[in-house]
Motif scaffolding. Structure first.
Motif, mmCIF file in Angstrom:
data_model
loop_
_atom_site.group_PDB
_atom_site.id
_atom_site.type_symbol
_atom_site.label_atom_id
_atom_site.label_comp_id
_atom_site.label_asym_id
_atom_site.label_seq_id
_atom_site.Cartn_x
_atom_site.Cartn_y
_atom_site.Cartn_z
ATOM 1 N N SER A 46 23.592 -76.941 8.835
ATOM 2 C CA SER A 46 22.851 -77.967 7.889
ATOM 3 C C SER A 46 21.363 -77.260 7.588
ATOM 4 N N PRO A 47 20.854 -77.611 6.664
ATOM 5 C CA PRO A 47 19.586 -77.649 6.407
ATOM 6 C C PRO A 47 18.406 -77.777 7.283
ATOM 7 N N ALA A 48 17.617 -76.725 7.486
ATOM 8 C CA ALA A 48 16.710 -76.978 8.837
ATOM 9 C C ALA A 48 16.114 -78.544 8.641
ATOM 10 N N LEU A 49 16.013 -79.090 9.820
ATOM 11 C CA LEU A 49 15.034 -80.273 9.868
ATOM 12 C C LEU A 49 13.782 -79.864 9.847
ATOM 13 N N PHE A 72 12.405 -81.470 21.889
ATOM 14 C CA PHE A 72 12.715 -81.517 20.628
ATOM 15 C C PHE A 72 12.286 -80.777 19.763
ATOM 16 N N GLU A 73 11.055 -80.592 19.881
ATOM 17 C CA GLU A 73 9.914 -79.944 19.000
ATOM 18 C C GLU A 73 10.176 -78.263 19.011
ATOM 19 N N LYS A 74 10.499 -78.029 20.318
ATOM 20 C CA LYS A 74 10.964 -76.513 20.542
ATOM 21 C C LYS A 74 12.169 -76.050 19.944
ATOM 22 N N ALA A 75 13.245 -77.032 20.060
ATOM 23 C CA ALA A 75 14.464 -76.894 19.380
ATOM 24 C C ALA A 75 14.437 -76.696 18.028
ATOM 25 N N TYR A 76 13.436 -77.570 17.131
ATOM 26 C CA TYR A 76 13.236 -77.725 15.725
ATOM 27 C C TYR A 76 11.862 -77.257 15.507
ATOM 28 N N PRO A 77 11.443 -75.887 15.455
ATOM 29 C CA PRO A 77 10.162 -75.636 15.094
ATOM 30 C C PRO A 77 9.742 -76.286 13.830
ATOM 31 N N GLY A 78 8.536 -76.496 13.670
ATOM 32 C CA GLY A 78 8.168 -77.390 12.557
ATOM 33 C C GLY A 78 8.137 -78.693 12.371
ATOM 34 N N THR A 79 8.704 -79.321 13.312
ATOM 35 C CA THR A 79 8.878 -80.749 13.276
ATOM 36 C C THR A 79 7.848 -81.297 14.443
#
Length: 273
Positions: A46-49, A72-79
């Protein structure tokens, strides 16, 4: 009665947790808990969160959700995951009044029912943990509290949660089960405020959750009591209709209900719902 010393939770961060979350979005839709929000595919295809969400969570979840948020923030950089921790009754009132929030995690089903009753949730809530009460006393237990009934003794300074707060509602249930009437010196709006009164030496005892005693380490001692089984609190979580980032909110819910979040919650002393 069992007396034990609270120990600081060592919230182990498994290296694989971030990897699992990154590659699978905390499980496929087939693995999502019944009632969980599944409108967003958080898999790697899917598109990056991106972006930010605000999570309204019960005060007793502060340590665990802060850690889950960091992973969670480590798993999804930029969130970014921002939190508002308070008593569940205060949180749902804020949501009802239009406070911007993407996810709501309550310490009981009663306050979550207020949100669903007003059609504020985007999907059915998912139960993700449970908790029971324990008596917190200062180190050394100077008032010699040994049973729940001791909290009703004259001269014992007890602090409880206010009745509208989940820990206060649970306190009322255990009082009824023990057929006693505790006269608190104060009623607080969150379980962390109750714990704070005990650790500050302003109370001889307070009714908090097992996880609070464990998380406080040597700042308090815990007195377990059999009547606690009559008031087990179930914790539900739901994404909210007003969320401006539904995909990220869905992914966070899956992080809490999936293996990474469940491991962190279990380490802190939470039981399965």
């Amino acid at each position: 009665m069992k007396l034990r010393r609270g120990k600081l939770s060592v919230l182990a961060v498994l290296a694989v947790a971030g990897l699992v979350l990154t590659t699978s979005g905390c499980g496929s839709d087939d693995e999502a808990p019944q009632g969980g929000a599944t409108s967003s595919d958080t898999s790697s295809s899917s598109p990056a969160l991106s972006g930010e969400i605000t999570v309204f969570a019960a005060a007793s979840l502060k340590k665990t959700f802060t850690e889950i948020g960091a992973e969670f923030e480590k798993a999804y950089p930029g969130t970014k995951v921002a939190f508002n921790f308070a008593g569940s009754s205060d949180l749902v009132a804020q949501i009802q009044q239009g406070a911007p929030a993407d996810v709501f995690a309550s310490a009981d089903t009663k306050n979550m029912d207020k949100a669903t009753g007003d059609s504020l949730t985007a999907a059915d809530p998912v139960n993700f943990a449970s908790n029971t009460l324990e008596i917190a006393v200062p180190p050394g237990n100077p008032a010699k509290i040994a049973t729940l009934a001791d909290l009703a003794n004259s001269g014992v300074k007890v602090v409880l949660c206010a009745p509208a707060v989940p820990c206060g509602s649970a306190a009322a249930k255990v009082e009824a089960a023990a057929k006693i009437d505790i006269k608190p010196v104060s009623e607080e709006q969150s379980v962390t405020d109750v714990l704070g009164k005990v650790t500050a030496g302003e109370a001889d005892a307070g009714l908090v959750y097992v996880t609070d005693v464990k998380g406080a380490g040597d700042k308090v001692m815990g007195v377990e009591f059999p009547e606690s089984s009559s008031a087990v609190n179930t914790y539900p979580i739901a994404t909210l209709k007003a969320s401006k980032n539904a995909a990220l909110a869905d992914a966070f819910l899956k992080a809490v209900t999936g293996d990474p979040g469940q491991g962190i919650l279990a380490t802190a002393g939470f039981a399965k719902p």
